[in-house]
Design a protein around this motif. Structure first.
Motif, mmCIF file in Angstrom:
data_model
loop_
_atom_site.group_PDB
_atom_site.id
_atom_site.type_symbol
_atom_site.label_atom_id
_atom_site.label_comp_id
_atom_site.label_asym_id
_atom_site.label_seq_id
_atom_site.Cartn_x
_atom_site.Cartn_y
_atom_site.Cartn_z
ATOM 1 N N THR A 1 0.748 -1.200 0.015
ATOM 2 C CA THR A 1 0.041 -0.049 0.081
ATOM 3 C C THR A 1 0.690 1.116 -0.046
ATOM 4 O O THR A 1 0.307 2.508 -0.152
ATOM 5 C CB THR A 1 -0.845 -0.073 1.051
ATOM 6 N N GLY A 2 2.204 1.014 0.119
ATOM 7 C CA GLY A 2 3.062 2.299 0.277
ATOM 8 C C GLY A 2 3.297 3.036 -0.866
ATOM 9 O O GLY A 2 3.341 2.363 -2.141
ATOM 10 N N GLY A 3 3.800 4.347 -0.885
ATOM 11 C CA GLY A 3 3.934 5.016 -2.159
ATOM 12 C C GLY A 3 4.999 6.320 -1.435
ATOM 13 O O GLY A 3 5.275 6.442 -0.228
ATOM 14 N N PRO A 4 5.386 7.132 -2.577
ATOM 15 C CA PRO A 4 6.305 8.193 -2.289
ATOM 16 C C PRO A 4 5.653 9.322 -1.850
ATOM 17 O O PRO A 4 6.532 10.358 -1.681
ATOM 18 C CB PRO A 4 6.982 8.344 -3.474
ATOM 19 N N GLY A 5 4.363 9.411 -1.549
ATOM 20 C CA GLY A 5 3.757 10.778 -1.331
ATOM 21 C C GLY A 5 3.275 11.662 -2.511
ATOM 22 O O GLY A 5 2.878 12.451 -2.256
ATOM 23 N N TYR A 6 3.446 11.137 -3.819
ATOM 24 C CA TYR A 6 2.911 11.746 -5.093
ATOM 25 C C TYR A 6 2.476 10.514 -5.841
ATOM 26 O O TYR A 6 2.775 9.564 -5.699
ATOM 27 C CB TYR A 6 4.015 12.430 -5.686
ATOM 28 N N ARG A 7 1.908 11.116 -6.847
ATOM 29 C CA ARG A 7 1.417 10.057 -8.232
ATOM 30 C C ARG A 7 1.584 10.760 -9.383
ATOM 31 O O ARG A 7 1.833 11.771 -9.582
ATOM 32 C CB ARG A 7 0.099 9.634 -7.742
ATOM 33 N N PHE A 8 1.405 9.970 -10.485
ATOM 34 C CA PHE A 8 1.519 10.238 -11.800
ATOM 35 C C PHE A 8 0.837 9.356 -12.670
ATOM 36 O O PHE A 8 0.342 8.251 -12.579
ATOM 37 C CB PHE A 8 2.902 10.439 -12.083
ATOM 38 N N ALA A 9 0.544 9.930 -13.885
ATOM 39 C CA ALA A 9 -0.173 9.343 -14.909
ATOM 40 C C ALA A 9 0.548 8.203 -15.663
ATOM 41 O O ALA A 9 1.685 8.215 -15.673
ATOM 42 C CB ALA A 9 -0.674 10.449 -15.885
ATOM 43 N N ASN A 10 -0.213 7.331 -16.219
ATOM 44 C CA ASN A 10 0.353 6.212 -17.078
ATOM 45 C C ASN A 10 1.150 6.996 -18.177
ATOM 46 O O ASN A 10 0.672 7.973 -19.017
ATOM 47 C CB ASN A 10 -0.771 5.353 -17.581
ATOM 48 N N GLU A 11 1.952 6.038 -18.799
ATOM 49 C CA GLU A 11 2.667 6.259 -20.189
ATOM 50 C C GLU A 11 2.508 4.967 -20.950
ATOM 51 O O GLU A 11 1.546 4.545 -20.885
ATOM 52 C CB GLU A 11 4.141 6.855 -19.992
ATOM 53 N N TYR A 12 3.478 4.729 -21.877
ATOM 54 C CA TYR A 12 3.291 3.594 -22.726
ATOM 55 C C TYR A 12 3.143 2.217 -21.993
ATOM 56 O O TYR A 12 3.763 2.306 -20.909
ATOM 57 C CB TYR A 12 4.586 3.431 -23.448
#
Length: 264
Positions: A157-168
Motif C-alpha cells: 500500500t506504500g508510495g512516495p507521497g506523490y502520484r503520476f499518470a500512465n505512459e506507454y
C-alpha cells in the motif's frame, strides 16, 4: 484504508493493481493477519500466449523534452521529494544496478517509452528510497508471473507521497479505444509500474516480469531486465510463495530484500 496490489484472474487474463486509493479490506493484503498457506514451490506452467496481442510499438516522441506532473498523494512510506517536472528528456536510457539479497538485478530504463516514469524512478533511486526495502509480492500463476517491489512498508500500500499518470503502452491507444481493456503480452524481461487503477495512480511500486504475462495495456512499461536479473528472478520464482490470496500469489518464500539501487 489504502488499497493494496491485488490480482483478479479471469479467463486468460490477469489484472495487477497497486496504490493508494481507499476501500479495500486490509485482510486482503499480503501484510495482513489473515491465515496464509504455503504454495507449491513449482510455478504454474505459462499459458499459451498465441491468442493474445503483442504490445503496440512505442509512439515516436513529439518533442525532445516533456513536462511531467507529480501531484501530492497521501503520506510517503519513506521520506522522498518529488522529481523535477520541467525539461524531462524523452531520449536515451538509464542503467540501474539493483543489489538484492537473492542476487543482482540489472535494469535498463527507456526514456522514449516513459520519460516521466523513468524520471521518477531515477529520482527515487538517487534519494535512496528503494534501499533496504523488500519485494513484497510474487505471483506464479499461469498468466501472471511477476515480482513486485517498491513499497518500503512491504505491504503493498506504500508510495512516495506523490502520484503520476500512465505512459506507454496506455498512451499508444486513443481515448475510448476498447483495446485498452484487452489482455496483451507483457514479455519476459519487462519492467512496469503497478497502479491502483485509472486516474494517474502510479507511485513507487513496480513489477519485474520473469515470464510472459497477460495484462491489459494499463501498466506503464519503462525498461527491461538483464540476463543476470532474470536468473535471480527465476531462482526466486522457483521457491514459490507464502500465499495470502490463493496458490501462487503472496510473499516470496525466498525473501527478496533490495539492498541498494544505483543509477548510471
Amino acid at each position: 484504508m489504502k488499497r493494496s496490489m491485488i490480482v483478479t484472474a479471469g479467463v486468460g487474463l490477469a489484472l495487477v493493481v497497486a496504490g493508494c486509493s481507499s476501500g479495500d479490506d486490509a485482510a486482503s493484503t499480503p501484510g495482513s493477519t489473515s491465515k496464509t498457506t504455503t504454495a507449491s514451490a513449482a510455478p504454474a506452467p505459462t499459458m499459451d500466449m498465441s491468442s493474445f496481442a503483442a504490445l503496440p510499438a512505442v509512439p515516436a516522441a513529439a518533442a525532445a523534452t516533456v513536462s511531467c506532473e507529480y501531484p501530492a498523494a497521501g503520506q510517503a512510506s519513506k521520506p522522498a521529494n518529488a522529481p523535477a517536472t520541467a525539461d524531462v528528456s524523452t531520449a536515451g536510457t538509464a542503467t540501474v544496478a539493483m543489489a538484492t539479497s537473492q542476487g543482482a538485478i540489472g535494469l535498463t530504463l527507456d526514456r522514449a517509452e516513459a520519460p516521466c516514469t523513468v524520471n521518477s524512478f531515477v529520482s527515487l533511486a538517487e534519494q535512496g528510497y528503494f534501499n533496504d526495502t523488500p519485494c513484497h509480492r510474487l505471483t506464479t500463476g499461469s498468466s501472471l508471473k511477476v515480482l513486485q517491489c517498491g513499497d518500503p512498508a512491504g505491504v503493498g500500500t506504500g508510495g512516495p507521497g506523490y502520484r503520476f499518470a500512465n505512459e506507454y503502452p496506455t498512451t499508444a491507444f486513443a481515448d475510448g479505444d476498447p483495446a485498452v481493456e484487452e489482455g496483451m503480452v507483457y514479455p519476459r524481461g519487462t519492467v512496469a509500474m503497478a497502479n491502483s487503477g485509472p486516474g494517474g495512480t502510479n507511485g513507487s511500486q513496480f513489477f519485474l516480469v520473469y515470464a510472459d504475462s497477460v495484462l491489459p495495456p494499463q501498466y506503464t512499461v519503462f525498461g527491461t531486465i538483464d540476463e543476470a536479473g532474470l536468473a535471480t528472478l527465476d531462482k526466486v520464482a522457483a521457491g514459490g510463495t507464502a500465499s495470502s490470496r490463493g496458490a501462487g500469489d503472496g510473499r516470496p518464500n525466498s525473501a527478496v530484500q533490495i539492498e541498494t539501487v544505483t543509477v548510471s
